[in-house]
Write a protein that holds these residues in place. Structure first.
Motif, short mmCIF file in Angstrom:
data_model
loop_
_atom_site.label_atom_id
_atom_site.label_comp_id
_atom_site.label_asym_id
_atom_site.label_seq_id
_atom_site.Cartn_x
_atom_site.Cartn_y
_atom_site.Cartn_z
N GLY A 1 0.79 -1.23 0.00
CA GLY A 1 0.00 0.00 0.00
C GLY A 1 0.82 1.27 0.00
N TYR A 2 2.11 1.17 -0.29
CA TYR A 2 2.96 2.35 -0.33
C TYR A 2 3.05 2.93 -1.74
N ASN A 3 2.96 4.25 -1.84
CA ASN A 3 3.32 4.93 -3.08
C ASN A 3 4.84 5.00 -3.12
N VAL A 4 5.42 4.62 -4.24
CA VAL A 4 6.88 4.61 -4.36
C VAL A 4 7.29 5.46 -5.56
N ASN A 5 7.97 6.56 -5.28
CA ASN A 5 8.54 7.41 -6.33
C ASN A 5 10.05 7.21 -6.33
#
Length: 264
Positions: free
Chosen positions: A239-243
């Motif tokens: 559930g993490y946004n990863v940039n």
């Protein structure tokens, strides 16, 4: 019926405690207001600093375009050095690119100066300090290895500020944003993770209202690509946004794509 002396004392003590509680709350509000004002002041100063740097860069673009167009005019009127048709096209293409940047309020990756990413992240934190304080967001980063390299400080700052600002505005109150910066061979890896909701159009508009240097996601990718940087976004199974951004560490040679000498 007359009150006993003991009941009067208890009533007075209760009033004193109530007054002390009210005084404590008032002091907390004053401290909170003072902290909020300081964050607003710091954020405004950081915004003004970046805006001044962008304005100076645009003035440089204006001067370059003016000088190059004057050179073409001199060539056409035979009052200056004669340029080949190929050179004419190169100059016109460069001028069109610069005027596009000016009209869009953007900049290109043209400077070559030492950059310390830890310092850049500190400045971005100041830029977003008002929002971070209001939402009680934890913004933390860890830099390992040599994170000093050559590049365009303002360009890198705008790219990273946009990525971090989107995370700050999509995450809920009391949320946490984690950034890791590592040196990998010929690249610096910038990796940001948060558990905010993926940005929607409404969230993007909110960012635009509170952050003056928003760059559209597709434009951001193109800017990174032209600067030989890799920019990816994903949402993992936890559930993490990863940039993730890969920034080349070796200084590249300036070419006609970003600098056009007046005479060649």
């Amino acid at each position: 019926m007359k009150k006993s002396f003991g009941s009067i004392i208890r009533a007075l003590r209760a009033k004193i405690l109530k007054l002390k509680s009210a005084e404590t709350q008032a002091n907390e509000r004053v401290i909170g207001s003072d902290q909020k004002y300081k964050c607003l002041q710091v954020s405004s100063q950081a915004h003004r600093k970046i805006q001044e740097n962008i304005t100076l860069r645009h003035q440089e673009y204006n001067l370059q375009v003016h000088q190059l167009l004057s050179l073409i005019k001199q060539t056409l009127t035979h009052t200056g050095p004669q340029l080949s048709p190929k050179r004419h096209l190169e100059i016109i293409k460069f001028c069109l690119e610069q005027t596009h940047l000016l009209s869009a309020g953007l900049i290109s990756n043209t400077k070559k100066e030492p950059i310390n990413l830890d310092v850049v992240l500190q400045e971005i934190q100041l830029l977003l300090s008002e929002k971070i304080y209001k939402a009680n967001i934890t913004l933390e980063w860890a830099c390992s290895g040599n994170v000093i390299f050559y590049g365009d400080t303002l360009f890198i700052q705008l790219i990273l500020a946009n990525v971090i600002a989107r995370a700050v505005h999509r995450i809920s109150k009391n949320g946490k944003i984690s950034i890791t910066v590592t040196s990998q061979n010929k690249f610096i890896q910038f990796k940001l993770q948060d558990k905010g909701f993926p940005s929607k159009r409404e969230a993007e508009e909110h960012v635009k209202r509170s952050f003056n240097f928003v760059i559209a996601e597709d434009v951001l990718r193109k800017m990174c690509q032209r600067a030989d940087m890799s920019y990816t976004y994903s949402r993992n199974t936890d559930g993490y946004n990863v940039n993730e951004i890969l920034i080349p560490t070796l200084p590249e040679v300036c070419t006609d794509s970003n600098v056009i000498p007046l005479f060649q």
